[in-house]
Design a protein around this motif. Sequence first.
Motif, PDB file in Angstrom:
ATOM      1  N   LEU A 257      21.460 -25.789  59.392  1.00 49.72           N
ATOM      2  CA  LEU A 257      22.201 -26.129  60.608  1.00 49.72           C
ATOM      3  C   LEU A 257      22.218 -24.947  61.567  1.00 49.72           C
ATOM      4  CD1 LEU A 257      23.986 -28.091  62.209  1.00 49.72           C
ATOM      5  CD2 LEU A 257      25.961 -27.151  60.996  1.00 49.72           C
ATOM      6  N   PHE A 258      22.411 -23.746  61.045  1.00 47.58           N
ATOM      7  CA  PHE A 258      22.405 -22.558  61.896  1.00 47.58           C
ATOM      8  C   PHE A 258      21.022 -22.319  62.489  1.00 47.58           C
ATOM      9  CE2 PHE A 258      26.283 -21.838  59.559  1.00 47.58           C
ATOM     10  CZ  PHE A 258      27.095 -21.167  60.458  1.00 47.58           C
ATOM     11  N   VAL A 259      19.978 -22.531  61.688  1.00 47.09           N
ATOM     12  CA  VAL A 259      18.618 -22.366  62.192  1.00 47.09           C
ATOM     13  C   VAL A 259      18.343 -23.386  63.300  1.00 47.09           C
ATOM     14  CG1 VAL A 259      16.164 -22.465  61.604  1.00 47.09           C
ATOM     15  CG2 VAL A 259      17.778 -21.431  60.006  1.00 47.09           C
ATOM     16  N   GLY A 260      18.744 -24.639  63.081  1.00 48.50           N
ATOM     17  CA  GLY A 260      18.545 -25.669  64.090  1.00 48.50           C
ATOM     18  C   GLY A 260      19.290 -25.362  65.372  1.00 48.50           C
ATOM     19  N   ALA A 261      20.513 -24.855  65.256  1.00 44.01           N
ATOM     20  CA  ALA A 261      21.296 -24.509  66.446  1.00 44.01           C
ATOM     21  C   ALA A 261      20.660 -23.343  67.196  1.00 44.01           C
ATOM     22  CB  ALA A 261      22.730 -24.167  66.037  1.00 44.01           C
ATOM     23  N   ALA A 262      20.212 -22.321  66.461  1.00 37.17           N
ATOM     24  CA  ALA A 262      19.608 -21.157  67.109  1.00 37.17           C
ATOM     25  C   ALA A 262      18.270 -21.520  67.758  1.00 37.17           C
ATOM     26  CB  ALA A 262      19.415 -20.032  66.093  1.00 37.17           C
ATOM     27  N   TYR A 263      17.478 -22.337  67.069  1.00 32.72           N
ATOM     28  CA  TYR A 263      16.184 -22.739  67.624  1.00 32.72           C
ATOM     29  C   TYR A 263      16.380 -23.592  68.874  1.00 32.72           C
ATOM     30  CZ  TYR A 263      11.510 -24.795  67.943  1.00 32.72           C
ATOM     31  OH  TYR A 263      10.278 -25.206  68.387  1.00 32.72           O
ATOM     32  N   LEU A 284      19.291 -14.807  76.690  1.00 35.35           N
ATOM     33  CA  LEU A 284      19.648 -15.766  75.638  1.00 35.35           C
ATOM     34  C   LEU A 284      18.435 -16.125  74.795  1.00 35.35           C
ATOM     35  CD1 LEU A 284      22.086 -18.341  77.336  1.00 35.35           C
ATOM     36  CD2 LEU A 284      22.639 -16.495  75.748  1.00 35.35           C
ATOM     37  N   LEU A 285      17.290 -16.323  75.428  1.00 38.57           N
ATOM     38  CA  LEU A 285      16.067 -16.634  74.691  1.00 38.57           C
ATOM     39  C   LEU A 285      15.752 -15.538  73.681  1.00 38.57           C
ATOM     40  CD1 LEU A 285      13.386 -18.074  74.129  1.00 38.57           C
ATOM     41  CD2 LEU A 285      12.469 -16.990  76.200  1.00 38.57           C
ATOM     42  N   ILE A 286      15.817 -14.299  74.099  1.00 40.49           N
ATOM     43  CA  ILE A 286      15.514 -13.175  73.204  1.00 40.49           C
ATOM     44  C   ILE A 286      16.537 -13.084  72.083  1.00 40.49           C
ATOM     45  CG2 ILE A 286      15.338 -10.660  73.077  1.00 40.49           C
ATOM     46  CD1 ILE A 286      14.303 -10.743  75.988  1.00 40.49           C
ATOM     47  N   LEU A 287      17.816 -13.212  72.433  1.00 39.77           N
ATOM     48  CA  LEU A 287      18.873 -13.086  71.426  1.00 39.77           C
ATOM     49  C   LEU A 287      18.760 -14.158  70.346  1.00 39.77           C
ATOM     50  CD1 LEU A 287      21.990 -12.228  73.642  1.00 39.77           C
ATOM     51  CD2 LEU A 287      20.785 -10.710  72.057  1.00 39.77           C
ATOM     52  N   PHE A 288      18.513 -15.395  70.746  1.00 44.08           N
ATOM     53  CA  PHE A 288      18.452 -16.463  69.747  1.00 44.08           C
ATOM     54  C   PHE A 288      17.139 -16.435  68.964  1.00 44.08           C
ATOM     55  CE2 PHE A 288      21.982 -18.248  72.232  1.00 44.08           C
ATOM     56  CZ  PHE A 288      22.853 -18.505  71.186  1.00 44.08           C
ATOM     57  N   ALA A 289      16.076 -15.902  69.556  1.00 43.60           N
ATOM     58  CA  ALA A 289      14.851 -15.682  68.779  1.00 43.60           C
ATOM     59  C   ALA A 289      15.105 -14.657  67.684  1.00 43.60           C
ATOM     60  CB  ALA A 289      13.721 -15.236  69.698  1.00 43.60           C
ATOM     61  N   LEU A 290      15.867 -13.619  67.999  1.00 43.47           N
ATOM     62  CA  LEU A 290      16.237 -12.624  66.986  1.00 43.47           C
ATOM     63  C   LEU A 290      17.156 -13.234  65.933  1.00 43.47           C
ATOM     64  CD1 LEU A 290      16.844  -9.510  69.276  1.00 43.47           C
ATOM     65  CD2 LEU A 290      14.898  -9.928  67.769  1.00 43.47           C
ATOM     66  N   CYS A 291      18.051 -14.115  66.359  1.00 47.89           N
ATOM     67  CA  CYS A 291      18.929 -14.797  65.398  1.00 47.89           C
ATOM     68  C   CYS A 291      18.111 -15.591  64.388  1.00 47.89           C
ATOM     69  CB  CYS A 291      19.892 -15.737  66.127  1.00 47.89           C
ATOM     70  SG  CYS A 291      21.216 -14.903  67.030  1.00 47.89           S
ATOM     71  N   LEU A 292      17.062 -16.260  64.854  1.00 49.85           N
ATOM     72  CA  LEU A 292      16.216 -17.051  63.958  1.00 49.85           C
ATOM     73  C   LEU A 292      15.648 -16.184  62.844  1.00 49.85           C
ATOM     74  CD1 LEU A 292      14.282 -19.269  66.521  1.00 49.85           C
ATOM     75  CD2 LEU A 292      15.800 -20.091  64.718  1.00 49.85           C
ATOM     76  N   ILE A 293      15.231 -14.990  63.190  1.00 49.01           N
ATOM     77  CA  ILE A 293      14.632 -14.089  62.206  1.00 49.01           C
ATOM     78  C   ILE A 293      15.646 -13.676  61.153  1.00 49.01           C
ATOM     79  CG2 ILE A 293      13.615 -11.787  61.931  1.00 49.01           C
ATOM     80  CD1 ILE A 293      12.366 -12.188  64.718  1.00 49.01           C
ATOM     81  N   ARG A 294      16.907 -13.582  61.525  1.00 52.62           N
ATOM     82  CA  ARG A 294      17.950 -13.115  60.610  1.00 52.62           C
ATOM     83  C   ARG A 294      18.576 -14.249  59.803  1.00 52.62           C
ATOM     84  NH1 ARG A 294      18.002  -9.289  58.218  1.00 52.62           N
ATOM     85  NH2 ARG A 294      20.262  -9.220  57.971  1.00 52.62           N
ATOM     86  N   LEU A 295      18.176 -15.504  60.049  1.00 51.74           N
ATOM     87  CA  LEU A 295      18.828 -16.624  59.381  1.00 51.74           C
ATOM     88  C   LEU A 295      18.049 -17.161  58.185  1.00 51.74           C
ATOM     89  CD1 LEU A 295      20.191 -18.551  62.486  1.00 51.74           C
ATOM     90  CD2 LEU A 295      21.570 -17.558  60.654  1.00 51.74           C
ATOM     91  N   LYS A 296      16.733 -17.321  58.345  1.00 50.17           N
ATOM     92  CA  LYS A 296      15.946 -17.917  57.266  1.00 50.17           C
ATOM     93  C   LYS A 296      14.479 -17.566  57.459  1.00 50.17           C
ATOM     94  CE  LYS A 296      15.918 -22.160  54.481  1.00 50.17           C
ATOM     95  NZ  LYS A 296      16.099 -23.625  54.460  1.00 50.17           N
ATOM     96  N   ILE A 297      13.698 -17.629  56.375  1.00 49.51           N
ATOM     97  CA  ILE A 297      12.287 -17.278  56.452  1.00 49.51           C
ATOM     98  C   ILE A 297      11.564 -18.104  57.513  1.00 49.51           C
ATOM     99  CG2 ILE A 297      10.097 -17.310  55.194  1.00 49.51           C
ATOM    100  CD1 ILE A 297      11.904 -15.018  54.416  1.00 49.51           C
ATOM    101  N   GLY A 299      12.629 -19.078  60.156  1.00 51.57           N
ATOM    102  CA  GLY A 299      13.001 -18.606  61.478  1.00 51.57           C
ATOM    103  C   GLY A 299      11.937 -17.739  62.122  1.00 51.57           C
ATOM    104  N   TYR A 300      11.195 -16.970  61.300  1.00 49.74           N
ATOM    105  CA  TYR A 300      10.090 -16.187  61.839  1.00 49.74           C
ATOM    106  C   TYR A 300       9.067 -17.105  62.508  1.00 49.74           C
ATOM    107  CZ  TYR A 300      11.600 -12.013  59.231  1.00 49.74           C
ATOM    108  OH  TYR A 300      12.294 -10.931  58.772  1.00 49.74           O
TER     109      TYR A 300
END
Length: 467
Positions: A257-263, A284-297, A299-300
């Motif tokens: 759910l967090f990955v879906g929200a960040a993406y 915001l685009l940059i910040l949430f792209a970084l969030c994706l990397i920190r949430l799940k594989i 996300g990369y």
Amino acid sequence: MESVLILLALALPIALGGLWLSVLVPADTLARTPLIWSHGALLGLVLVPQFLWLQNALGLTLSFTLPALVSTILILTASVILLRRTPISNRTQPALRALSKMTAAQKWLFMLLLILLIVRLALLGTEVFLRPLFPWDATMHWATKAKVWFEYRSIVPFTDNLSWLQAFGEGVFTDRHPNYPSTIPLLQVWMNLAAGEWNESLMNLPWLVCLAALGGAFYSQLRIAGVEPTLSMVFTYFLLSMPLINTHVALAGYADLFVGAAYCAALMALHNWVCGKQAWQRVLLILFALCLIRLKIEGYLWALLLAPGLIVALAPKHAVIRLAGIGILCVIGLVVFRQVAPESLHPFLQQFTPLSMKGLMGIIKSVFLHANWHLFAYLLPMVAALSLLLPLSVLKTYRGIATALFASVGAFLFLFLFTVFSLGSANFTGVGRLSIQLAPGLMFLCALLSNAILVRQVWPAKGTGHR
């Protein structure tokens, strides 16, 4: 006292993200209030666990006090910056102007859907509050780390099974995915540190906040994209009422759910930045792209596949340049993904298999037949087909977000049709979870196209042979 601290643990990330976005986002931005607090909540829920990670990296015992103090200082700093700004006067709020233009029927529908969403969130909240940790992956892949780190007050290492056996279990722990990013377990640790004890219900309250924040972000970015309030609320209701998304809140503990929200947040920022060129959307685009990397594989991968959308939307108008850019990006992406993906994932990615018919049927059943997404799987193709009647000049507006989503859906299909991960769609164990990561972004594109179709009235008028 426990209830107060739990509320504080939820309030601090929301205030931290919301107030700093208040500094960033101009005061006259459309739908600014839901925009800053929803995006702020998502960012805060990802950022606070990084404070715990930093605390551990400095050799300090994990605690609630120090990250809370750092969050409070940052909140106060943002508050001071906001108070020192000259207030904007003689300006009518855009939201009030938009609401005043709505007909009585539109206002009633808007309020009805809003009330239904509030009731839904309240009912899901009771599920989270009363139910202990339940889902299989939550207990096997995520909360294992949270439990150990909470008890040890330290981010002790997790290794694969063989390394754990060779170390005779001394000083290391193991689970099914020892290399998963630490953000989600640390978020659960954060909640339990606030409670002062291990509580498998209260630690999952951030999932409820995540769902509410996803709805607010979705609505506000639709408004910025030019969708009128009622239609924005209709599609927000469509999104937040999806059964599988609701299930991932009621049975909290997964990262999807967090990955879906960040993406989705990154995609929405990408589209509105390309269209409006607001600098804060780029942030915001940059910040949430970084969030994706920190949430799940995964996300990369989703963060990387945002780039083709940017290339198509922003590169010079030469197909060769765009194709070359995307090709170079794919090569770089494969190298990077191979490096960051855990070793246990490499054999699956290396084993190319012919088209899995069982995997294909699993995807079809999960998406079109099972009660996971209501009728969204039927709505999206219909809207996409009707959108082909739009003028090319209008369709070009959506080429960035459409390209990014096309690349992501392609990766999704490749994974479940041509690798051994097809087992995850044949037995319905993995396809639903990964669908959650893409569904909000696809719903956003569906809402944009639906709005364009309704505004342009692309179907032939009665008695005419043209649009």
